[in-house]
Design a protein around this motif. Structure first.
Motif, PDB file in Angstrom:
ATOM      1  N   ASP A   1     101.182  23.166  73.073  1.00  0.00           N
ATOM      2  CA  ASP A   1     101.987  24.515  73.569  1.00  0.00           C
ATOM      3  C   ASP A   1     103.563  24.408  73.261  1.00  0.00           C
ATOM      4  O   ASP A   1     104.147  25.300  73.821  1.00  0.00           O
ATOM      5  N   ASN A   2     104.047  23.574  72.519  1.00  0.00           N
ATOM      6  CA  ASN A   2     105.516  23.523  72.141  1.00  0.00           C
ATOM      7  C   ASN A   2     105.473  24.170  70.750  1.00  0.00           C
ATOM      8  O   ASN A   2     105.103  23.404  69.631  1.00  0.00           O
ATOM      9  N   SER A   3     105.533  25.535  70.491  1.00  0.00           N
ATOM     10  CA  SER A   3     105.348  26.080  69.284  1.00  0.00           C
ATOM     11  C   SER A   3     106.486  25.509  68.162  1.00  0.00           C
ATOM     12  O   SER A   3     106.098  25.499  66.977  1.00  0.00           O
ATOM     13  N   GLU A   4     107.664  25.117  68.622  1.00  0.00           N
ATOM     14  CA  GLU A   4     108.530  24.456  67.518  1.00  0.00           C
ATOM     15  C   GLU A   4     107.936  23.244  67.211  1.00  0.00           C
ATOM     16  O   GLU A   4     108.002  22.898  65.797  1.00  0.00           O
TER      17      GLU A   4
ATOM     18  N   LYS B   1     104.185  17.292  78.438  1.00  0.00           N
ATOM     19  CA  LYS B   1     103.043  17.677  78.312  1.00  0.00           C
ATOM     20  C   LYS B   1     102.699  18.849  77.407  1.00  0.00           C
ATOM     21  O   LYS B   1     101.655  19.156  76.939  1.00  0.00           O
ATOM     22  N   LEU B   2     103.727  19.474  77.258  1.00  0.00           N
ATOM     23  CA  LEU B   2     103.686  20.731  76.405  1.00  0.00           C
ATOM     24  C   LEU B   2     103.689  20.244  75.140  1.00  0.00           C
ATOM     25  O   LEU B   2     102.633  20.942  74.238  1.00  0.00           O
ATOM     26  N   ILE B   3     104.118  19.285  74.518  1.00  0.00           N
ATOM     27  CA  ILE B   3     104.037  18.655  73.327  1.00  0.00           C
ATOM     28  C   ILE B   3     102.667  18.111  73.231  1.00  0.00           C
ATOM     29  O   ILE B   3     101.925  18.473  72.152  1.00  0.00           O
ATOM     30  N   MET B   4     102.163  17.549  73.813  1.00  0.00           N
ATOM     31  CA  MET B   4     100.817  16.788  74.001  1.00  0.00           C
ATOM     32  C   MET B   4      99.610  17.730  73.771  1.00  0.00           C
ATOM     33  O   MET B   4      98.706  17.541  73.404  1.00  0.00           O
ATOM     34  N   SER B   5      99.901  19.155  74.638  1.00  0.00           N
ATOM     35  CA  SER B   5      98.620  19.762  74.538  1.00  0.00           C
ATOM     36  C   SER B   5      98.987  21.099  73.508  1.00  0.00           C
ATOM     37  O   SER B   5      97.914  21.725  73.419  1.00  0.00           O
TER      38      SER B   5
ATOM     39  N   PRO C   1     112.981  18.523  71.923  1.00  0.00           N
ATOM     40  CA  PRO C   1     111.550  17.851  71.396  1.00  0.00           C
ATOM     41  C   PRO C   1     111.373  18.237  69.998  1.00  0.00           C
ATOM     42  O   PRO C   1     110.641  17.326  69.364  1.00  0.00           O
ATOM     43  N   HIS C   2     111.683  19.307  69.362  1.00  0.00           N
ATOM     44  CA  HIS C   2     111.674  19.369  68.051  1.00  0.00           C
ATOM     45  C   HIS C   2     112.889  19.071  67.151  1.00  0.00           C
ATOM     46  O   HIS C   2     112.582  18.338  66.045  1.00  0.00           O
ATOM     47  N   ILE C   3     114.075  18.964  67.784  1.00  0.00           N
ATOM     48  CA  ILE C   3     115.098  18.401  66.754  1.00  0.00           C
ATOM     49  C   ILE C   3     115.103  16.704  66.654  1.00  0.00           C
ATOM     50  O   ILE C   3     115.132  16.245  65.894  1.00  0.00           O
ATOM     51  N   SER C   4     114.930  16.175  67.886  1.00  0.00           N
ATOM     52  CA  SER C   4     114.945  14.730  67.847  1.00  0.00           C
ATOM     53  C   SER C   4     113.657  14.307  67.832  1.00  0.00           C
ATOM     54  O   SER C   4     113.344  13.438  67.029  1.00  0.00           O
ATOM     55  N   GLY C   5     112.557  14.681  68.576  1.00  0.00           N
ATOM     56  CA  GLY C   5     111.164  14.265  68.692  1.00  0.00           C
ATOM     57  C   GLY C   5     110.421  14.408  67.324  1.00  0.00           C
ATOM     58  O   GLY C   5     109.987  13.652  66.586  1.00  0.00           O
ATOM     59  N   ALA C   6     110.283  15.832  66.938  1.00  0.00           N
ATOM     60  CA  ALA C   6     109.506  16.218  65.795  1.00  0.00           C
ATOM     61  C   ALA C   6     110.234  15.732  64.501  1.00  0.00           C
ATOM     62  O   ALA C   6     109.594  15.150  63.161  1.00  0.00           O
ATOM     63  N   SER C   7     111.754  15.851  64.210  1.00  0.00           N
ATOM     64  CA  SER C   7     112.247  15.483  62.983  1.00  0.00           C
ATOM     65  C   SER C   7     112.070  13.992  62.976  1.00  0.00           C
ATOM     66  O   SER C   7     111.826  13.556  61.620  1.00  0.00           O
ATOM     67  N   TRP C   8     112.380  13.095  63.831  1.00  0.00           N
ATOM     68  CA  TRP C   8     112.126  11.477  63.687  1.00  0.00           C
ATOM     69  C   TRP C   8     110.799  11.184  63.425  1.00  0.00           C
ATOM     70  O   TRP C   8     110.308  10.563  62.539  1.00  0.00           O
ATOM     71  N   ALA C   9     109.843  11.986  64.031  1.00  0.00           N
ATOM     72  CA  ALA C   9     108.344  11.732  63.609  1.00  0.00           C
ATOM     73  C   ALA C   9     108.008  12.130  62.138  1.00  0.00           C
ATOM     74  O   ALA C   9     107.447  11.295  61.572  1.00  0.00           O
ATOM     75  N   MET C  10     108.513  13.099  61.529  1.00  0.00           N
ATOM     76  CA  MET C  10     108.339  13.762  60.177  1.00  0.00           C
ATOM     77  C   MET C  10     108.868  12.574  59.228  1.00  0.00           C
ATOM     78  O   MET C  10     108.356  11.979  58.331  1.00  0.00           O
TER      79      MET C  10
END
Length: 103
Positions: free
Chosen positions: A88-91, A82-86, A17-26
């Motif tokens: 609740d994913n701290s990373e 769900k954790l990302i959207m709420s 979630p944070h390596i691929s999801g958030a990094s690519w989003a950034m």
């Protein structure tokens, strides 16, 4: 299913979630010159890129010996979204703040 049988997928779904999801989003926000995305925009874009792993999750479908792990992966994937959207994913939340601070 024993924990040792799903250790690698647990680890992958902790990191992706944070390596691929958030990094690519950034990267997407940076390239598009969006300096201050809202939390919701950032979370949605993170889920969009995190969802690109679906073909990997489906790569063991149709094989009886993988039924248990397939079920676990699908459920865990949905829970991670769900954790990302709420929030609740701290990373992911750390990466959002980092983007605002240094993006």
């Amino acid at each position: 299913m024993r924990d040792d049988e799903k250790f690698e997928i647990i680890r992958a779904l902790d990191l992706l979630p944070h390596i691929s999801g958030a990094s690519w989003a950034m990267l997407w926000f940076r390239v598009n010159g969006v300096k201050n995305p809202s939390k919701d925009e950032f979370r949605e874009k993170t889920v969009e890129y995190f969802s690109k792993i679906v073909p990997l999750l489906e790569s063991f479908e149709g094989k009886k010996e993988f039924e248990d792990i397939n079920h676990y992966m699908k459920n865990r994937f949905e829970e991670e979204k769900k954790l990302i959207m709420s929030g609740d994913n701290s990373e992911v939340e750390k990466r959002y703040q980092r983007y605002l601070d240094y993006g």
